[in-house]
Write an enzyme that holds these catalytic residues in place. Structure first.
Site, PDB file in Angstrom:
ATOM      1  CB  ILE A  30      -0.965   0.019   1.202  1.00  0.00           C
ATOM      2  CG1 ILE A  30      -1.799  -1.272   1.230  1.00  0.00           C
ATOM      3  CG2 ILE A  30      -1.900   1.230   1.112  1.00  0.00           C
ATOM      4  CD1 ILE A  30      -2.716  -1.396   2.437  1.00  0.00           C
TER       5      ILE A  30
ATOM      6  CB  SER B  99       0.778  -6.401   6.611  1.00  0.00           C
ATOM      7  OG  SER B  99       1.367  -7.124   5.545  1.00  0.00           O
TER       8      SER B  99
ATOM      9  CB  THR C 126      -6.481  -3.487   9.748  1.00  0.00           C
ATOM     10  OG1 THR C 126      -7.339  -4.520   9.272  1.00  0.00           O
ATOM     11  CG2 THR C 126      -6.058  -3.852  11.164  1.00  0.00           C
ATOM     12  CG  ASP C 127     -11.596  -4.341   7.983  1.00  0.00           C
ATOM     13  OD1 ASP C 127     -10.533  -4.986   8.100  1.00  0.00           O
ATOM     14  OD2 ASP C 127     -12.408  -4.547   7.060  1.00  0.00           O
ATOM     15  CD  GLU C 128      -7.496  -8.653   9.522  1.00  0.00           C
ATOM     16  OE1 GLU C 128      -7.043  -9.375  10.421  1.00  0.00           O
ATOM     17  OE2 GLU C 128      -7.211  -8.791   8.328  1.00  0.00           O
TER      18      GLU C 128
ATOM     19  CE1 TYR D  67      -1.661  -6.498  10.469  1.00  0.00           C
ATOM     20  CE2 TYR D  67      -3.960  -7.174  10.275  1.00  0.00           C
ATOM     21  CZ  TYR D  67      -2.934  -6.290   9.977  1.00  0.00           C
ATOM     22  OH  TYR D  67      -3.201  -5.188   9.206  1.00  0.00           O
TER      23      TYR D  67
ATOM     24  CB  ALA E 123      -4.027  -8.637  19.343  1.00  0.00           C
TER      25      ALA E 123
ATOM     26  CE  LYS F 194      -0.627  -9.855   3.632  1.00  0.00           C
ATOM     27  NZ  LYS F 194      -0.051  -8.548   3.484  1.00  0.00           N
TER      28      LYS F 194
ATOM     29  CE1 TYR G 250      -5.129 -20.863   3.858  1.00  0.00           C
ATOM     30  CE2 TYR G 250      -5.612 -18.840   5.069  1.00  0.00           C
ATOM     31  CZ  TYR G 250      -4.717 -19.663   4.385  1.00  0.00           C
ATOM     32  OH  TYR G 250      -3.407 -19.247   4.237  1.00  0.00           O
TER      33      TYR G 250
ATOM     34  CG  ASP H   9     -11.202 -22.102   8.735  1.00  0.00           C
ATOM     35  OD1 ASP H   9     -10.684 -21.245   7.984  1.00  0.00           O
ATOM     36  OD2 ASP H   9     -12.324 -21.957   9.270  1.00  0.00           O
TER      37      ASP H   9
ATOM     38  N   GLY I 119      -8.805 -19.281  14.395  1.00  0.00           N
ATOM     39  CA  GLY I 119      -9.474 -18.036  14.794  1.00  0.00           C
ATOM     40  C   GLY I 119      -9.951 -17.200  13.614  1.00  0.00           C
TER      41      GLY I 119
HETATM   42  P1  NAD Z   1       3.189  -4.871   3.466  1.00  0.00           P
HETATM   43  O1  NAD Z   1       3.496  -6.048   4.319  1.00  0.00           O
HETATM   44  O2  NAD Z   1       3.051  -5.037   1.996  1.00  0.00           O
HETATM   45  O3  NAD Z   1       4.319  -3.749   3.690  1.00  0.00           O
HETATM   46  C1  NAD Z   1       4.823  -3.437   4.947  1.00  0.00           C
HETATM   47  C2  NAD Z   1       6.070  -2.570   4.757  1.00  0.00           C
HETATM   48  O4  NAD Z   1       6.565  -2.196   6.049  1.00  0.00           O
HETATM   49  C3  NAD Z   1       7.217  -3.282   4.025  1.00  0.00           C
HETATM   50  O5  NAD Z   1       7.792  -2.418   3.081  1.00  0.00           O
HETATM   51  C4  NAD Z   1       8.195  -3.607   5.146  1.00  0.00           C
HETATM   52  O6  NAD Z   1       9.551  -3.655   4.707  1.00  0.00           O
HETATM   53  C5  NAD Z   1       7.956  -2.435   6.086  1.00  0.00           C
HETATM   54  N1  NAD Z   1       8.332  -2.768   7.462  1.00  0.00           N
HETATM   55  C6  NAD Z   1       7.955  -3.862   8.175  1.00  0.00           C
HETATM   56  N2  NAD Z   1       8.522  -3.841   9.393  1.00  0.00           N
HETATM   57  C7  NAD Z   1       9.239  -2.687   9.459  1.00  0.00           C
HETATM   58  C8  NAD Z   1      10.021  -2.082  10.466  1.00  0.00           C
HETATM   59  N3  NAD Z   1      10.196  -2.666  11.666  1.00  0.00           N
HETATM   60  N4  NAD Z   1      10.602  -0.887  10.221  1.00  0.00           N
HETATM   61  C9  NAD Z   1      10.437  -0.281   9.018  1.00  0.00           C
HETATM   62  N5  NAD Z   1       9.724  -0.825   8.008  1.00  0.00           N
HETATM   63  C10 NAD Z   1       9.127  -2.014   8.231  1.00  0.00           C
HETATM   64  O7  NAD Z   1       1.881  -4.226   4.096  1.00  0.00           O
HETATM   65  P2  NAD Z   1       0.658  -3.499   3.380  1.00  0.00           P
HETATM   66  O8  NAD Z   1      -0.321  -4.520   2.945  1.00  0.00           O
HETATM   67  O9  NAD Z   1       1.181  -2.526   2.404  1.00  0.00           O
HETATM   68  O10 NAD Z   1       0.017  -2.748   4.642  1.00  0.00           O
HETATM   69  C11 NAD Z   1       0.458  -1.442   5.001  1.00  0.00           C
HETATM   70  C12 NAD Z   1      -0.290  -0.977   6.237  1.00  0.00           C
HETATM   71  O11 NAD Z   1      -1.677  -0.989   5.972  1.00  0.00           O
HETATM   72  C13 NAD Z   1      -0.100  -1.880   7.463  1.00  0.00           C
HETATM   73  O12 NAD Z   1      -0.007  -1.045   8.589  1.00  0.00           O
HETATM   74  C14 NAD Z   1      -1.356  -2.727   7.504  1.00  0.00           C
HETATM   75  O13 NAD Z   1      -1.668  -3.109   8.823  1.00  0.00           O
HETATM   76  C15 NAD Z   1      -2.373  -1.749   6.949  1.00  0.00           C
HETATM   77  N6  NAD Z   1      -3.517  -2.361   6.259  1.00  0.00           N
HETATM   78  C16 NAD Z   1      -3.324  -3.239   5.252  1.00  0.00           C
HETATM   79  C17 NAD Z   1      -4.423  -3.769   4.566  1.00  0.00           C
HETATM   80  C18 NAD Z   1      -4.268  -4.750   3.429  1.00  0.00           C
HETATM   81  O14 NAD Z   1      -5.266  -5.246   2.929  1.00  0.00           O
HETATM   82  N7  NAD Z   1      -3.077  -5.025   2.955  1.00  0.00           N
HETATM   83  C19 NAD Z   1      -5.720  -3.379   4.939  1.00  0.00           C
HETATM   84  C20 NAD Z   1      -5.875  -2.475   5.997  1.00  0.00           C
HETATM   85  C21 NAD Z   1      -4.768  -1.958   6.632  1.00  0.00           C
HETATM   86  O1  TDX Z   2      -4.290 -19.087   0.725  1.00  0.00           O
HETATM   87  C1  TDX Z   2      -5.235 -18.459   1.256  1.00  0.00           C
HETATM   88  N1  TDX Z   2      -6.480 -19.027   1.267  1.00  0.00           N
HETATM   89  C2  TDX Z   2      -7.552 -18.424   1.869  1.00  0.00           C
HETATM   90  O2  TDX Z   2      -8.660 -18.972   1.861  1.00  0.00           O
HETATM   91  C3  TDX Z   2      -5.061 -17.162   1.866  1.00  0.00           C
HETATM   92  C4  TDX Z   2      -3.708 -16.498   1.866  1.00  0.00           C
HETATM   93  C5  TDX Z   2      -6.161 -16.570   2.435  1.00  0.00           C
HETATM   94  N2  TDX Z   2      -7.370 -17.182   2.453  1.00  0.00           N
HETATM   95  C6  TDX Z   2      -8.513 -16.483   3.069  1.00  0.00           C
HETATM   96  C7  TDX Z   2      -8.292 -15.963   4.470  1.00  0.00           C
HETATM   97  C8  TDX Z   2      -9.151 -14.713   4.490  1.00  0.00           C
HETATM   98  O3  TDX Z   2     -10.485 -15.046   4.812  1.00  0.00           O
HETATM   99  O4  TDX Z   2      -8.739 -15.327   2.257  1.00  0.00           O
HETATM  100  C9  TDX Z   2      -9.116 -14.197   3.059  1.00  0.00           C
HETATM  101  C10 TDX Z   2      -8.119 -13.072   2.832  1.00  0.00           C
HETATM  102  O5  TDX Z   2      -6.899 -13.486   3.410  1.00  0.00           O
HETATM  103  P1  TDX Z   2      -5.605 -12.523   3.400  1.00  0.00           P
HETATM  104  O6  TDX Z   2      -5.324 -12.115   1.998  1.00  0.00           O
HETATM  105  O7  TDX Z   2      -4.537 -13.210   4.183  1.00  0.00           O
HETATM  106  O8  TDX Z   2      -6.163 -11.219   4.145  1.00  0.00           O
HETATM  107  P2  TDX Z   2      -6.798 -10.994   5.593  1.00  0.00           P
HETATM  108  O9  TDX Z   2      -6.402 -12.060   6.525  1.00  0.00           O
HETATM  109  O10 TDX Z   2      -8.266 -10.728   5.418  1.00  0.00           O
HETATM  110  O11 TDX Z   2      -6.033  -9.638   6.028  1.00  0.00           O
HETATM  111  C11 TDX Z   2      -5.797  -8.595   5.051  1.00  0.00           C
HETATM  112  O12 TDX Z   2      -6.744  -7.573   5.158  1.00  0.00           O
HETATM  113  C12 TDX Z   2      -6.724  -6.752   6.294  1.00  0.00           C
HETATM  114  C13 TDX Z   2      -4.398  -8.012   5.226  1.00  0.00           C
HETATM  115  O13 TDX Z   2      -3.438  -9.057   5.162  1.00  0.00           O
HETATM  116  C14 TDX Z   2      -4.273  -7.244   6.509  1.00  0.00           C
HETATM  117  O14 TDX Z   2      -2.991  -6.605   6.584  1.00  0.00           O
HETATM  118  C15 TDX Z   2      -5.342  -6.190   6.543  1.00  0.00           C
HETATM  119  O15 TDX Z   2      -5.294  -5.508   7.751  1.00  0.00           O
END
Ligand code: NAD
Ligand code: TDX
Length: 360
Positions: free
Chosen positions: A13, A87, A136-138, A162, A164, A201, A219, A296, A299
């Site tokens: 992101i 994340s 996050t909404d989680e 995560y 928490a 993801k 899952y 699955d 949690g």
């Molecule tokens: P990501 O895992 O793709 O990227 C995380 C980045 O943070 C990476 O570049 C990593 O190198 C850096 N990082 C990790 N630990 C670090 C540290 N100790 N010091 C400095 N840099 C560090 O994550 P993302 O999916 O881009 O998510 C970004 C943010 O958005 C997170 O805070 C996540 O909780 C939040 N978020 C993500 C989603 C989603 O669907 N991906 C949804 C809602 C919120």
């Molecule tokens: O191989 C898989 N099979 C599967 O069924 C994976 C990787 C996931 N899943 C399911 C678990 C979830 O219900 O798909 C759904 C999405 O899983 P993820 O992509 O791991 O996302 P989720 O756990 O929902 O969390 C994501 O959204 C909220 C991000 O990773 C978080 O950083 C963000 O806060």
């Protein structure tokens, strides 16, 4: 000229946000990207940006107080956009500790450094200083299948290590707002998808596995629901909250795109078949037989859904990209960036960092 300190800008992101901001504001802003380059951080995500005059990369860990303090001392930072985090929920179930270190302690370090740099002697802050914590909404837990939404007033009930750790970091931000009148916002966003997402993801994992004829792991019963938001819509929401959000407020950001995981997988398979040319040999194996139900997630939250009413009424943001459009754009991006996927899955990008910067 506004200077933004973006943490975690080499991730999914964060890199999309930096691109969005530099496209939108060009040379009229400066962005300093602070990232530790963990497995999830990839400078290839910013290859088209690294030479732009308004952009600078600093490799630092957000838990390193001295390094973060030095960055604030050296640069006159106006805004912090704090993405850096561990994340991935599945990784948090295997190894919770690193989630506490980065997400909780790292956020505390960022808050402390920003406050130390910004707070005047009388406990006030100069106009324009703002810390946006991306969450996050989680943190709100899980919804029933048959209704309801998360609102900003929904009590926190995280289930995974995560969520928490993200909930804890949100609480720290709220404590800074209440205790020090610290000028912060929190955005709680639903699941993002789009270019540059790491293939652990669901969506990039399914695209990559299908293209390689590998099993598509589902899952549980596959009926868990996520509310999918195209990543550029999220980047726009963050920019708008930074510009128009009331200090101290939380805004939920959601896509109005609720889908069961199994529906997502069927849509991806359909779009892959639609987009691949008839002569492509991969057409032979891209089909529903790849779908494999597995154990699955522990949690496993059943359903997430956001009603983004507050951000719409106060700030004027709404999701713009419907899933059917966003998933096509995403799949086209993965088609044209096979090298990126190859480097990510082989780990080649990490060898490059070791050569450039030494071990993490
Ligand atoms: P990501 O895992 O793709 O990227 C995380 C980045 O943070 C990476 O570049 C990593 O190198 C850096 N990082 C990790 N630990 C670090 C540290 N100790 N010091 C400095 N840099 C560090 O994550 P993302 O999916 O881009 O998510 C970004 C943010 O958005 C997170 O805070 C996540 O909780 C939040 N978020 C993500 C989603 C989603 O669907 N991906 C949804 C809602 C919120
Ligand atoms: O191989 C898989 N099979 C599967 O069924 C994976 C990787 C996931 N899943 C399911 C678990 C979830 O219900 O798909 C759904 C999405 O899983 P993820 O992509 O791991 O996302 P989720 O756990 O929902 O969390 C994501 O959204 C909220 C991000 O990773 C978080 O950083 C963000 O806060």
């Amino acid at each position: 000229m506004k200077t933004y300190l973006v943490t975690g800008g080499a991730g999914f992101i964060g890199s999309n946000y930096i691109r969005y901001m530099l496209d939108r504001y060009g040379d009229s802003i400066r962005i300093i990207n602070v990232d530790a380059l963990t497995y999830a951080g990839n400078l290839e995500n910013l290859a088209d940006i690294e030479k732009l005059p308004g952009y600078r990369f600093i490799r630092a860990n957000i838990t390193d107080r001295d390094a973060i303090t030095a960055i604030f001392a050296e640069h006159d930072i106006d805004c912090v956009v704090h993405f850096a985090a561990e994340s991935h929920v599945d990784r948090s179930i295997k190894n919770p500790e690193i989630f506490v270190q980065t997400n909780v302690l790292g956020t505390a370090v960022m808050l402390n450094a920003a406050r130390a740099a910004w707070e005047d002697r009388d406990g006030t802050y100069a106009e324009g200083k703002r810390f946006l914590h991306v969450s996050t909404d989680e943190v709100y837990g899980s919804l029933e299948e048959d209704g309801g939404y998360f609102y900003e007033t929904t009590p926190y009930a995280p289930h995974s290590p995560y969520s928490a750790s993200k909930a804890s970091s949100d609480m720290l931000v709220k404590a800074y707002v209440d205790t020090y009148h610290f000028p912060a916002n929190i955005t709680n966003c639903s699941n993002n998808y789009g270019p540059y997402q790491f293939p652990e993801k669901l969506i990039p994992l399914i695209i990559n596995n299908a293209l390689n004829g590998r099993k598509l792991p589902v899952y549980g019963d596959g009926k868990n629901v996520r509310d999918w938001l195209y990543v550029t819509d999220h980047a726009k929401a963050i920019d708008m909250v930074m510009e128009k959000g009331r200090p101290g407020e939380t805004y939920n950001v959601g896509g109005h795109n609720e889908k069961q995981n199994i529906e997502i997988i069927h849509i991806i398979l359909d779009v892959l078949r639609e987009k691949l040319p008839g002569s492509d040999p991969r057409r032979a194996y891209i089909n529903e037989d790849l779908i494999t139900y597995v154990e699955d997630r522990k949690g496993h939250d059943r359903r997430y859904a956001i009603a983004p009413d507050k951000i719409k009424s106060e700030i004027g943001w709404e999701p713009e990209t419907m899933f059917e459009e966003g998933i096509r754009k995403t799949i086209e991006w993965y088609f044209t960036h096979e090298d990126w996927m190859e480097h990510v899955t082989s780990g080649a990008y990490q060898n490059y960092y070791e050569t450039m910067y030494g071990p993490a």
